[in-house]
Scaffold this motif. Structure first.
Motif, short mmCIF file in Angstrom:
data_model
loop_
_atom_site.label_atom_id
_atom_site.label_comp_id
_atom_site.label_asym_id
_atom_site.label_seq_id
_atom_site.Cartn_x
_atom_site.Cartn_y
_atom_site.Cartn_z
N THR A 66 -42.25 -3.99 -29.23
CA THR A 66 -40.95 -3.70 -29.84
C THR A 66 -40.97 -4.33 -31.43
OG1 THR A 66 -40.17 -3.75 -27.65
CG2 THR A 66 -38.55 -3.84 -29.55
N ALA A 67 -41.28 -5.35 -31.46
CA ALA A 67 -41.09 -5.85 -33.07
C ALA A 67 -42.16 -5.03 -34.07
CB ALA A 67 -41.47 -7.27 -32.98
N LEU A 68 -43.39 -4.73 -33.28
CA LEU A 68 -44.25 -4.10 -34.40
C LEU A 68 -43.60 -2.58 -34.84
CD1 LEU A 68 -46.77 -3.67 -35.95
CD2 LEU A 68 -47.88 -2.67 -33.85
N LEU A 69 -42.96 -2.03 -33.66
CA LEU A 69 -42.29 -0.69 -33.90
C LEU A 69 -41.18 -0.92 -34.81
CD1 LEU A 69 -42.46 1.09 -30.27
CD2 LEU A 69 -43.62 1.68 -32.38
N TRP A 70 -40.38 -1.78 -34.72
CA TRP A 70 -39.38 -1.99 -35.48
C TRP A 70 -39.80 -2.38 -37.04
CZ3 TRP A 70 -34.47 -1.64 -36.17
CH2 TRP A 70 -33.75 -2.29 -37.12
N ASP A 71 -40.82 -3.14 -37.03
CA ASP A 71 -40.97 -3.35 -38.47
C ASP A 71 -41.56 -2.39 -39.09
OD1 ASP A 71 -40.36 -6.04 -39.15
OD2 ASP A 71 -42.33 -7.02 -38.34
N VAL A 72 -42.41 -1.70 -38.45
CA VAL A 72 -42.70 -0.32 -39.17
C VAL A 72 -41.69 0.62 -39.38
CG1 VAL A 72 -44.39 1.74 -38.94
CG2 VAL A 72 -45.05 -0.32 -38.07
N LEU A 73 -40.73 0.82 -38.34
CA LEU A 73 -39.75 1.81 -38.69
C LEU A 73 -38.72 1.31 -39.85
CD1 LEU A 73 -38.77 3.02 -35.07
CD2 LEU A 73 -39.58 4.30 -36.84
#
Length: 120
Positions: A66-73
């Motif tokens: 979730t955090a990886l997706l958040w950071d990229v977005l």
């Protein structure tokens, strides 16, 4: 030696974000959410570096993805700007490529450690 490098990296991440917090740079709701996500990922990296079990490994798997997706977005799409002034003359796709490269260099080790912590 590896432990020292991880500790230095963790300190650099924390110092940069805390200085932004002290200077009042986290003004929008999205940037405040980003700060909270960052703090949570630092806790996971701290657990990885110190080899201490913090929370449930299943929870860290969810947090890591979730955090990886958040950071990229957040970095590529949701931020108010499309790069610093140094990138002003570049086309939007070139800016995003440079932003992605910078993102990988800056937080790549964070997610490497977080994924190792969650999935090992």
């Amino acid at each position: 030696m590896e432990h020292v490098l991880w500790t230095i990296y963790l300190g650099l991440l924390g110092t940069a974000s805390l200085s932004y917090l002290i200077k009042g740079k986290y003004k929008s709701k999205l940037s405040k959410i980003d700060f909270v996500v960052s703090v949570i990922t630092w806790i996971g990296l701290l657990g990885y570096v110190t080899e201490i079990a913090i929370l449930n490994p299943s929870l860290w798997k969810f947090i890591a993805v979730t955090a990886l997706l958040w950071d990229v977005l957040f970095a590529m799409l949701l931020k108010d700007n499309e790069g610093e002034e140094i990138l002003d003359g570049l086309p939007i796709m070139t800016r995003r490529v440079w932003m992605l490269i910078t993102l990988v260099i800056a937080i790549g080790p964070l997610y490497y450690g977080l994924f190792r912590y969650a999935f090992s």
